[in-house]
Each structure stands twice: as structure tokens, then as C-alpha cells.
Scaffold this motif. Structure first.
Motif, PDB file in Angstrom:
ATOM      1  N   GLU A   1      10.791 -41.875 -45.185  1.00 42.24           N
ATOM      2  CA  GLU A   1      11.309 -40.722 -45.914  1.00 42.24           C
ATOM      3  C   GLU A   1      12.823 -40.783 -45.989  1.00 42.24           C
ATOM      4  O   GLU A   1      13.487 -41.276 -45.070  1.00 42.24           O
ATOM      5  CB  GLU A   1      10.875 -39.424 -45.226  1.00 42.24           C
ATOM      6  CG  GLU A   1       9.371 -39.202 -45.215  1.00 42.24           C
ATOM      7  CD  GLU A   1       9.007 -37.869 -44.588  1.00 42.24           C
ATOM      8  OE1 GLU A   1       9.935 -37.123 -44.206  1.00 42.24           O
ATOM      9  OE2 GLU A   1       7.804 -37.579 -44.481  1.00 42.24           O
ATOM     10  N   ASN A   2      13.358 -40.266 -47.082  1.00 34.22           N
ATOM     11  CA  ASN A   2      14.802 -40.166 -47.243  1.00 34.22           C
ATOM     12  C   ASN A   2      15.299 -39.001 -46.392  1.00 34.22           C
ATOM     13  O   ASN A   2      15.022 -37.838 -46.696  1.00 34.22           O
ATOM     14  CB  ASN A   2      15.152 -39.959 -48.715  1.00 34.22           C
ATOM     15  CG  ASN A   2      16.652 -40.031 -48.958  1.00 34.22           C
ATOM     16  OD1 ASN A   2      17.452 -39.458 -48.227  1.00 34.22           O
ATOM     17  ND2 ASN A   2      17.044 -40.741 -50.002  1.00 34.22           N
ATOM     18  N   GLU A   3      16.018 -39.310 -45.316  1.00 41.92           N
ATOM     19  CA  GLU A   3      16.489 -38.288 -44.382  1.00 41.92           C
ATOM     20  C   GLU A   3      17.947 -37.908 -44.609  1.00 41.92           C
ATOM     21  O   GLU A   3      18.462 -37.009 -43.944  1.00 41.92           O
ATOM     22  CB  GLU A   3      16.287 -38.769 -42.946  1.00 41.92           C
ATOM     23  CG  GLU A   3      14.834 -39.062 -42.591  1.00 41.92           C
ATOM     24  CD  GLU A   3      14.634 -39.344 -41.121  1.00 41.92           C
ATOM     25  OE1 GLU A   3      15.219 -38.625 -40.281  1.00 41.92           O
ATOM     26  OE2 GLU A   3      13.905 -40.306 -40.800  1.00 41.92           O
ATOM     27  N   ASP A   4      18.628 -38.602 -45.512  1.00 40.41           N
ATOM     28  CA  ASP A   4      20.012 -38.269 -45.839  1.00 40.41           C
ATOM     29  C   ASP A   4      20.861 -38.134 -44.569  1.00 40.41           C
ATOM     30  O   ASP A   4      21.624 -37.180 -44.403  1.00 40.41           O
ATOM     31  CB  ASP A   4      20.080 -36.984 -46.657  1.00 40.41           C
ATOM     32  CG  ASP A   4      21.470 -36.738 -47.245  1.00 40.41           C
ATOM     33  OD1 ASP A   4      22.166 -37.731 -47.531  1.00 40.41           O
ATOM     34  OD2 ASP A   4      21.857 -35.561 -47.399  1.00 40.41           O
ATOM     35  N   ALA A   5      20.729 -39.111 -43.667  1.00 42.45           N
ATOM     36  CA  ALA A   5      21.461 -39.078 -42.400  1.00 42.45           C
ATOM     37  C   ALA A   5      22.643 -40.048 -42.453  1.00 42.45           C
ATOM     38  O   ALA A   5      22.759 -40.874 -43.355  1.00 42.45           O
ATOM     39  CB  ALA A   5      20.533 -39.445 -41.246  1.00 42.45           C
TER      40      ALA A   5
ATOM     41  N   THR B   1      24.882 -37.700 -37.799  1.00 43.49           N
ATOM     42  CA  THR B   1      23.450 -37.394 -37.858  1.00 43.49           C
ATOM     43  C   THR B   1      22.668 -38.703 -37.863  1.00 43.49           C
ATOM     44  O   THR B   1      23.097 -39.701 -38.446  1.00 43.49           O
ATOM     45  CB  THR B   1      23.109 -36.592 -39.126  1.00 43.49           C
ATOM     46  OG1 THR B   1      23.540 -37.310 -40.288  1.00 43.49           O
ATOM     47  CG2 THR B   1      23.798 -35.238 -39.094  1.00 43.49           C
TER      48      THR B   1
ATOM     49  N   ALA C   1      18.919 -40.848 -38.238  1.00 44.06           N
ATOM     50  CA  ALA C   1      17.584 -40.880 -38.828  1.00 44.06           C
ATOM     51  C   ALA C   1      16.561 -41.333 -37.792  1.00 44.06           C
ATOM     52  O   ALA C   1      16.904 -41.884 -36.740  1.00 44.06           O
ATOM     53  CB  ALA C   1      17.570 -41.816 -40.037  1.00 44.06           C
ATOM     54  N   THR C   2      15.298 -41.109 -38.095  1.00 42.64           N
ATOM     55  CA  THR C   2      14.212 -41.581 -37.241  1.00 42.64           C
ATOM     56  C   THR C   2      14.228 -43.106 -37.182  1.00 42.64           C
ATOM     57  O   THR C   2      14.334 -43.761 -38.222  1.00 42.64           O
ATOM     58  CB  THR C   2      12.855 -41.118 -37.800  1.00 42.64           C
ATOM     59  OG1 THR C   2      12.861 -39.693 -37.930  1.00 42.64           O
ATOM     60  CG2 THR C   2      11.715 -41.548 -36.893  1.00 42.64           C
TER      61      THR C   2
ATOM     62  N   MET D   1      15.786 -45.023 -46.292  1.00 41.08           N
ATOM     63  CA  MET D   1      16.083 -43.910 -45.389  1.00 41.08           C
ATOM     64  C   MET D   1      17.153 -42.993 -45.950  1.00 41.08           C
ATOM     65  O   MET D   1      17.286 -41.848 -45.518  1.00 41.08           O
ATOM     66  CB  MET D   1      16.545 -44.448 -44.027  1.00 41.08           C
ATOM     67  CG  MET D   1      15.451 -44.985 -43.148  1.00 41.08           C
ATOM     68  SD  MET D   1      16.060 -45.364 -41.480  1.00 41.08           S
ATOM     69  CE  MET D   1      16.865 -46.949 -41.763  1.00 41.08           C
TER      70      MET D   1
END
Length: 273
Positions: free
Chosen positions: A104-108, A143, A145-146, A165
Motif C-alpha cells: 500500500e502507498n503509505e506516503d511515508a 515517518t 512505512a511498514t 510504498m
């Protein structure tokens, strides 16, 4: 078992030098050959290097250990190489993802990829502790991401994963090519604004991470933090970004350059993309 005959002075000389390196130096000789003990040690090291390359990564065990760090349950992905044998014969397939649908795109700010590379053993030995050090260092500012666990992976696979991501910077923690001194060394490859088509010139590498004999986790994380900051300031990573982490001894009158190609202490024999 035959043993070489050395003078006491010669033995002390080589013993002192061996404290400073893992290289095989001052091995001596028995007749026209190496001592039997050294021949056996060399064969054992070669076997360990071969095992490190061919033994598969235990993804389930690594997933559980990474999940315990509290950064989320890592997402497993694989490259288009369908087996370890194909991975070794076809580096190009190791650079391409098989499926990105689970990401998923988490924008981190930062994304992490733990990749087996040419030494799955290295990621099993050092991956979770190294990732923990990176999370502690970078999580204070950015921030995160996973994490992703990638198998049959080359460095450039991180470009596709980082883009999926939606992270500004991707860090690929990968098992480096084993040698006859170290079979479980990890390298971290940093790419700012990752996307397919990036080259080695667009990355920074911190390698030779394998405490206690190599670079330690906390020190590696500190170097990476400086490189991330430099990449974000310049808007790019790679040959224009330097590691200034060891410049503390310079006087204030000496300006610190922003750019560098490879972190000091790294090795040119790291796994390439």
C-alpha cells in the motif's frame, strides 16, 4: 598433523598484525605448502561462504522477529526469480518484482526492505537488530512505512518497492556477497525518491555491518541518518551525498562538505544492484 616452525619473533610479529585484520596473513608454510591447519581453515571458510549463498531465508521466522519490533507486520514479496538457482544465474530477474498488489502507498518518509541478497544468513543474523537501530534513530525525525521482506532480491528491487510504498527514501538492508573472512555481512543501500530505472550512481551504501568484527548497528544507523538528511537537503542521493559522520574531530573553521560517494568503512565488494 604437520606444523610450521617459526621463530618466536616471527610468531609475535604476525600475531600483532592479525589483531588488526580478518585477512589471512602470515600463514606460514610446511615444506612447499600451507600448514594443514590453515588449509582446513580455508576450506571451512569456503564452505561457510557457499552455504551462506545457497541456504534460503526463513521468511516466517524473520517476519515474527521483525513484527516484534512494533513497526508493523512486514509484507513478504519476491522477485521474478523463481528459485535460488535462477536468482544466481539471472541477476536481472532479481531486480524485478513478481507482484506489488500487497503493498500500500503509505506516503511515508522512509521505507525499509530486508532482502536476502547473496547472504540470507546475514539478514537472519543481523536484520532485525539492525532494523531496530534504524527505527530508533530515524523514527525520532521521520515517518516510517511498514517494512518489507524480499526474497531472491537484488538491490534494484527496492526501487520498485519504494515507489509502490510511496516513500521519499528507501533503505534496502541486504545480505552482501560472502567472502572467506565474513559470510554474514549486511549492506544498507539508500535511494532517495526511488523509482524504476535508478542506477548505482543514485545510491549510497553503508556496508560491512556485522558486529562485533564489522560496523555496529547503532553506528550504521547514525551514518544512515546523516545520509538521509543530506539526501533530503540536496533532493537526491548517490554520488553527490557524502558521509560526514566521522568529521567531529575537525575544527569549526573547516567547512564540512555535503557530498560523498560511499560511507567510510564500507567495502567495494558489497552486493550490487
Amino acid at each position: 598433523m604437520s606444523r610450521p616452525v617459526h621463530s618466536v619473533a616471527s610468531l609475535r610479529f604476525w600475531e600483532e598484525l592479525r589483531r588488526a585484520t580478518q585477512a589471512r596473513i602470515g600463514l606460514g608454510r610446511t615444506g612447499n605448502a600451507l600448514p594443514t591447519t590453515e588449509i582446513l581453515a580455508l576450506r571451512a571458510a569456503h564452505a561457510a561462504a557457499r552455504d551462506a549463498v545457497h541456504e534460503p531465508l526463513d521468511v516466517n521466522a524473520l517476519t515474527a522477529r521483525v513484527a516484534d519490533l512494533g513497526s508493523g507486520t512486514p509484507i513478504p514479496v519476491t522477485s521474478r526469480a523463481t528459485s535460488r538457482s535462477e536468482y544466481l544465474r539471472r541477476p536481472d530477474l532479481g531486480r524485478l518484482p513478481e507482484d506489488l498488489s500487497r503493498i500500500e502507498n503509505e506516503d511515508a518518509d522512509i521505507g525499509f526492505v530486508l532482502a536476502d541478497g547473496l547472504s540470507p544468513r546475514a539478514i537472519e543474523d543481523h536484520g532485525p537488530a539492525l532494523l531496530d537501530a534504524l527505527i530508533r534513530e530515524l523514527g525520532k525525525t521521520y515517518t516510517l512505512a511498514t517494512p518489507i521482506i524480499a526474497t531472491q532480491a537484488r538491490v534494484a528491487l527496492g526501487d520498485h518497492l519504494g515507489a509502490a510504498m510511496g516513500v521519499r527514501t528507501v533503505l534496502v538492508l541486504i545480505g552482501e556477497r560472502p567472502g572467506l573472512s565474513v559470510a554474514d555481512s549486511v549492506g544498507i543501500y539508500l535511494t532517495h525518491l526511488p523509482r524504476p530505472g535508478r542506477t548505482d550512481a543514485d545510491r549510497n551504501c553503508v556496508s560491512n555491518i556485522h558486529p562485533p568484527d564489522g560496523l555496529g548497528y547503532a553506528e550504521a544507523a547514525r551514518v544512515v541518518s546523516g545520509l538521509v538528511a543530506g539526501a533530503r537537503e540536496l533532493g537526491r542521493s548517490g554520488v553527490d551525498v557524502k558521509d560526514n559522520s566521522r568529521a567531529a574531530g575537525l575544527t569549526d573553521a573547516q567547512p564540512l562538505p555535503l557530498t560523498a560517494t560511499r560511507a567510510e568503512g564500507s567495502t567495494p565488494y558489497a552486493e550490487t544492484s
